[in-house]
Motif scaffolding. Sequence first.
Motif, short mmCIF file in Angstrom:
data_model
loop_
_atom_site.label_atom_id
_atom_site.label_comp_id
_atom_site.label_asym_id
_atom_site.label_seq_id
_atom_site.Cartn_x
_atom_site.Cartn_y
_atom_site.Cartn_z
N THR A 149 -3.34 11.00 0.07
CA THR A 149 -2.76 9.67 0.28
C THR A 149 -2.40 9.45 1.75
O THR A 149 -2.46 8.32 2.24
CB THR A 149 -1.51 9.46 -0.60
OG1 THR A 149 -0.57 10.52 -0.37
CG2 THR A 149 -1.90 9.45 -2.07
N ARG B 22 -3.81 6.30 3.81
CA ARG B 22 -2.86 5.43 4.52
C ARG B 22 -3.26 5.26 5.98
O ARG B 22 -3.23 4.16 6.54
CB ARG B 22 -1.45 6.03 4.42
CG ARG B 22 -0.32 5.07 4.74
CD ARG B 22 1.02 5.78 4.78
NE ARG B 22 1.19 6.76 3.73
CZ ARG B 22 1.81 6.56 2.58
NH1 ARG B 22 2.34 5.38 2.34
NH2 ARG B 22 1.93 7.53 1.69
N PHE C 196 -6.34 3.14 6.36
CA PHE C 196 -6.00 1.74 6.08
C PHE C 196 -5.31 1.10 7.28
O PHE C 196 -5.68 -0.01 7.70
CB PHE C 196 -5.08 1.66 4.85
CG PHE C 196 -4.70 0.25 4.49
CD1 PHE C 196 -5.55 -0.54 3.74
CD2 PHE C 196 -3.49 -0.29 4.91
CE1 PHE C 196 -5.22 -1.86 3.43
CE2 PHE C 196 -3.15 -1.60 4.61
CZ PHE C 196 -4.01 -2.38 3.85
N VAL D 12 0.84 -1.20 0.00
CA VAL D 12 0.00 0.00 0.00
C VAL D 12 0.87 1.25 0.00
O VAL D 12 0.60 2.22 -0.73
CB VAL D 12 -0.95 -0.01 1.22
CG1 VAL D 12 -1.64 1.35 1.38
CG2 VAL D 12 -1.99 -1.12 1.08
N LEU E 6 -6.24 -2.79 -0.01
CA LEU E 6 -6.49 -1.36 -0.17
C LEU E 6 -7.84 -1.15 -0.85
O LEU E 6 -8.61 -0.24 -0.48
CB LEU E 6 -5.37 -0.73 -1.00
CG LEU E 6 -5.48 0.78 -1.28
CD1 LEU E 6 -5.54 1.58 0.01
CD2 LEU E 6 -4.29 1.24 -2.13
N LEU F 274 -10.71 -1.38 1.46
CA LEU F 274 -10.93 -0.17 2.25
C LEU F 274 -11.99 0.72 1.61
O LEU F 274 -12.84 1.29 2.29
CB LEU F 274 -9.62 0.61 2.40
CG LEU F 274 -9.74 2.01 3.04
CD1 LEU F 274 -10.16 1.90 4.51
CD2 LEU F 274 -8.43 2.77 2.92
N SER G 256 0.29 -1.04 6.12
CA SER G 256 0.54 -0.49 4.77
C SER G 256 1.91 -0.88 4.23
O SER G 256 2.17 -0.70 3.03
CB SER G 256 0.40 1.04 4.78
OG SER G 256 1.33 1.63 5.67
#
Length: 336
Positions: free
Chosen positions: A230, A234, A237, A203, A275, A278, A267
């Motif tokens: 991002t 992250r 996640f 990820v 991912l 998610l 990640s």
Amino acid sequence: MPPKCKFQEGEKVLCFHGPLIYEAKCLKSSITKEKQIKYFIHYAGWNKNWDEWVPESRVLKYNEANVQRQREVQRAHSTQQSAQKNKKGNTTTKAQGRRSEGGREKDTDSRASTPVSTADKSISRFNKSTNSTVTASSSHESTSEPTRKKRSRLEPSSETEEYLTKVEVKIKLPEELKFVLIDESEVILKHHKLPALPVQNTVDKILDDYVEMKSSGKTNDIRESTLEITKGIREYFNITLGLQLLYKWERPQFIQITNDNPDTLPSQLYGAFHLLRLFVRLGGMLSYTPLDERSIQLLLSHFHDFLQYLQKNNAELFNLQQDYTDPPPDYHRKYG
């Protein structure tokens, strides 16, 4: 026929509050006009001023499995906080640089019609909401004193009731990616494969590559906004993987690898398949953020762009033969 309550009045439960799970008691229940069940929760050891109505999705049965989940959430949250502290120095330096521009930055913020400034504010609020919302669509806890001392910083605003009743945000997956998840589920549930951790395209790598792609030949503002998006993805996640994104068959592997590598974030281990899972859940999580409709729409446009990136690189990122493997012989015996 009205829905049936899972929890009884006076029952000891676990309840999500912010990113963590706390021991609590269900004082009473209520069914809304939309036939949604809510519970009035008292957090153990806390003043009754903290009592609140919460949706059923935030409440867990008090049992050994959920207490273990509570510990996992605490560990994941602590790891995430440590990672953020390591980056704090760089962030502070950047912030001071921006403040040194003084009036010019205020000028930019004041122009609400400027797309970049509006998007940046929305993205920033998305990131700030991570800790207070990865919760409502899950369930887990923490009872340690140090965690409780921090609780005031995790407490939602007085708008709690408002954001708990928001309509779920829908993130539409491209049709091709839906079939990716179907194929993956068959590999796990029918053939009993496990992720080959760490996968080749983690990820972290996928998000970093996306930032580089979006930033190539673009302004620094574009790069900064993409980095913020991002960063939020992250964080969501890393906190939600162990709570909501794994099949039962995968959980023992996750527990073992996180116990063996406590400083390694999910990640850094999992890849595109997880991912993508998610984004199936993310809409529900965003429903519990205090973001206005305009901000939600801006975020959805960023998510849509990222999902298009995943679809475009489908062949490279979603490789079942590469990312999944047979489990060790004793795994079947212990967990099959």
